[in-house]
Structures are given as structure tokens and as C-alpha cells.
Design a protein around this motif. Structure first.
Motif, PDB file in Angstrom:
ATOM      1  N   LEU A  99      30.291  34.444  72.770  1.00  0.00           N
ATOM      2  CA  LEU A  99      30.342  33.683  71.527  1.00  0.00           C
ATOM      3  C   LEU A  99      30.219  34.614  70.323  1.00  0.00           C
ATOM      4  CD1 LEU A  99      30.533  30.954  70.141  1.00  0.00           C
ATOM      5  CD2 LEU A  99      28.069  30.721  70.386  1.00  0.00           C
ATOM      6  N   ASP A 100      29.321  35.610  70.419  1.00  0.00           N
ATOM      7  CA  ASP A 100      29.162  36.572  69.321  1.00  0.00           C
ATOM      8  C   ASP A 100      30.435  37.387  69.113  1.00  0.00           C
ATOM      9  OD1 ASP A 100      26.588  35.773  68.768  1.00  0.00           O
ATOM     10  OD2 ASP A 100      25.661  37.307  70.015  1.00  0.00           O
ATOM     11  N   GLU A 101      31.064  37.837  70.217  1.00  0.00           N
ATOM     12  CA  GLU A 101      32.318  38.592  70.105  1.00  0.00           C
ATOM     13  C   GLU A 101      33.401  37.728  69.461  1.00  0.00           C
ATOM     14  OE1 GLU A 101      31.933  41.519  73.999  1.00  0.00           O
ATOM     15  OE2 GLU A 101      32.735  39.498  74.255  1.00  0.00           O
ATOM     16  N   TYR A 102      33.443  36.462  69.873  1.00  0.00           N
ATOM     17  CA  TYR A 102      34.435  35.539  69.324  1.00  0.00           C
ATOM     18  C   TYR A 102      34.255  35.367  67.814  1.00  0.00           C
ATOM     19  CZ  TYR A 102      37.346  31.356  68.933  1.00  0.00           C
ATOM     20  OH  TYR A 102      38.313  30.460  68.574  1.00  0.00           O
ATOM     21  N   LYS A 103      33.004  35.240  67.378  1.00  0.00           N
ATOM     22  CA  LYS A 103      32.730  35.092  65.943  1.00  0.00           C
ATOM     23  C   LYS A 103      33.161  36.339  65.170  1.00  0.00           C
ATOM     24  CE  LYS A 103      28.908  31.829  66.411  1.00  0.00           C
ATOM     25  NZ  LYS A 103      27.454  31.640  66.314  1.00  0.00           N
ATOM     26  N   LYS A 104      32.888  37.523  65.747  1.00  0.00           N
ATOM     27  CA  LYS A 104      33.290  38.773  65.098  1.00  0.00           C
ATOM     28  C   LYS A 104      34.807  38.875  64.997  1.00  0.00           C
ATOM     29  CE  LYS A 104      29.233  41.438  66.419  1.00  0.00           C
ATOM     30  NZ  LYS A 104      28.705  42.530  67.254  1.00  0.00           N
ATOM     31  N   ILE A 105      35.492  38.435  66.037  1.00  0.00           N
ATOM     32  CA  ILE A 105      36.960  38.458  66.014  1.00  0.00           C
ATOM     33  C   ILE A 105      37.476  37.524  64.933  1.00  0.00           C
ATOM     34  CG2 ILE A 105      39.030  37.823  67.324  1.00  0.00           C
ATOM     35  CD1 ILE A 105      37.477  38.794  69.857  1.00  0.00           C
ATOM     36  N   LEU A 106      36.913  36.321  64.875  1.00  0.00           N
ATOM     37  CA  LEU A 106      37.352  35.345  63.874  1.00  0.00           C
ATOM     38  C   LEU A 106      37.131  35.847  62.447  1.00  0.00           C
ATOM     39  CD1 LEU A 106      36.265  31.895  65.335  1.00  0.00           C
ATOM     40  CD2 LEU A 106      38.543  32.917  65.287  1.00  0.00           C
ATOM     41  N   GLU A 107      36.061  36.640  62.245  1.00  0.00           N
ATOM     42  CA  GLU A 107      35.801  37.193  60.910  1.00  0.00           C
ATOM     43  C   GLU A 107      36.911  38.145  60.471  1.00  0.00           C
ATOM     44  OE1 GLU A 107      31.994  39.059  61.188  1.00  0.00           O
ATOM     45  OE2 GLU A 107      30.909  37.158  61.315  1.00  0.00           O
ATOM     46  N   ARG A 108      37.563  38.784  61.424  1.00  0.00           N
ATOM     47  CA  ARG A 108      38.608  39.760  61.104  1.00  0.00           C
ATOM     48  C   ARG A 108      39.994  39.132  60.975  1.00  0.00           C
ATOM     49  NH1 ARG A 108      38.246  44.855  64.814  1.00  0.00           N
ATOM     50  NH2 ARG A 108      39.809  45.485  63.313  1.00  0.00           N
TER      51      ARG A 108
END
Length: 123
Positions: A27-36
Motif C-alpha cells: 500500500l505504501d509503494e502504491y501511494k508513492k507511485i501515485l504521487e509520481r
């Protein structure tokens, strides 16, 4: 035959996207990806942009288990050589060269680990 609508046919094989790529993230990786990824483009297009970007570094995970096993093997060999030297009170040039080779292998492995970690920290 009359076109009934729907998705237009792609005739150029170079631009046709026909390979599926999938992977799982936390979930954390997904959020970081979405930020980019900008809000006005799709996830697929965002992933393509991130992955195919030329100025992004590729993260290569370190296989620590491999290094741990190798260090254990080298340590065992060095202990066997030390035990033999202590038991016989004689120094064999082959044993000394073996120790030098094992120490050189350790230095190489640790240098590789440090370089990988430094590259990860710099990125």
C-alpha cells in the motif's frame, strides 16, 4: 463490413500494446507511485513513463542470503585451516595462500555490498 463503433483498430504493430505486465506492491509503494503520476493520465501511462524514463535509476535488490551463505563457507574454511595449523604447529604455504584467497573473496563481496548500498543511498 460496416464499423459498428467501439475501440478503433490499431493497424501499426509497433504501437499496438499487446503484452500484459503485472506485479504486486504494498500500500505504501502504491501511494508513492501515485504521487509520481499526474492526475490527468492513466495508471498505465504513468507506469510506462516512470519505467521507461531514461534518467531514473533501476533499483536492484541485494540478495543478502547469498552473501551470508558465502561468508559462512569462507569462515568455515578459515577455521579449518586455523585448526590444522594449531594442531600441527607447521605452516604450509598452500594453507596461507588459501587464507589469502578467502580474505580476498570476502573483500570483494563486502565491496560489492557497500557499492550497492551507497548507490541506493545516493539515489
Amino acid at each position: 463490413m460496416k464499423n459498428k463503433g467501439g475501440r478503433p483498430l490499431i493497424k501499426d504493430e509497433k504501437t499496438k500494446r499487446n503484452k500484459h505486465v503485472g506485479f504486486y506492491v504494498t500500500l505504501d509503494e502504491y501511494k508513492k507511485i501515485l504521487e509520481r503520476i499526474p492526475e490527468n493520465i492513466t495508471l498505465s501511462e504513468g507506469f510506462r513513463t516512470i519505467i521507461l524514463s531514461k534518467n531514473e535509476q533501476i533499483y536492484v535488490p541485494i540478495n543478502f542470503e547469498k552473501y551470508i551463505v558465502e561468508v559462512n563457507k569462507i569462515g568455515t574454511n578459515i577455521n579449518q585451516i586455523a585448526k590444522k595449523l594449531n594442531a600441527s604447529k607447521e605452516v604450509n604455504i598452500t594453507d596461507i595462500n588459501g587464507i589469502k584467497n578467502k580474505v580476498a573473496e570476502l573483500n570483494t563481496m563486502f565491496s560489492e555490498i557497500l557499492n550497492t548500498l551507497n548507490n541506493k543511498i545516493d539515489s
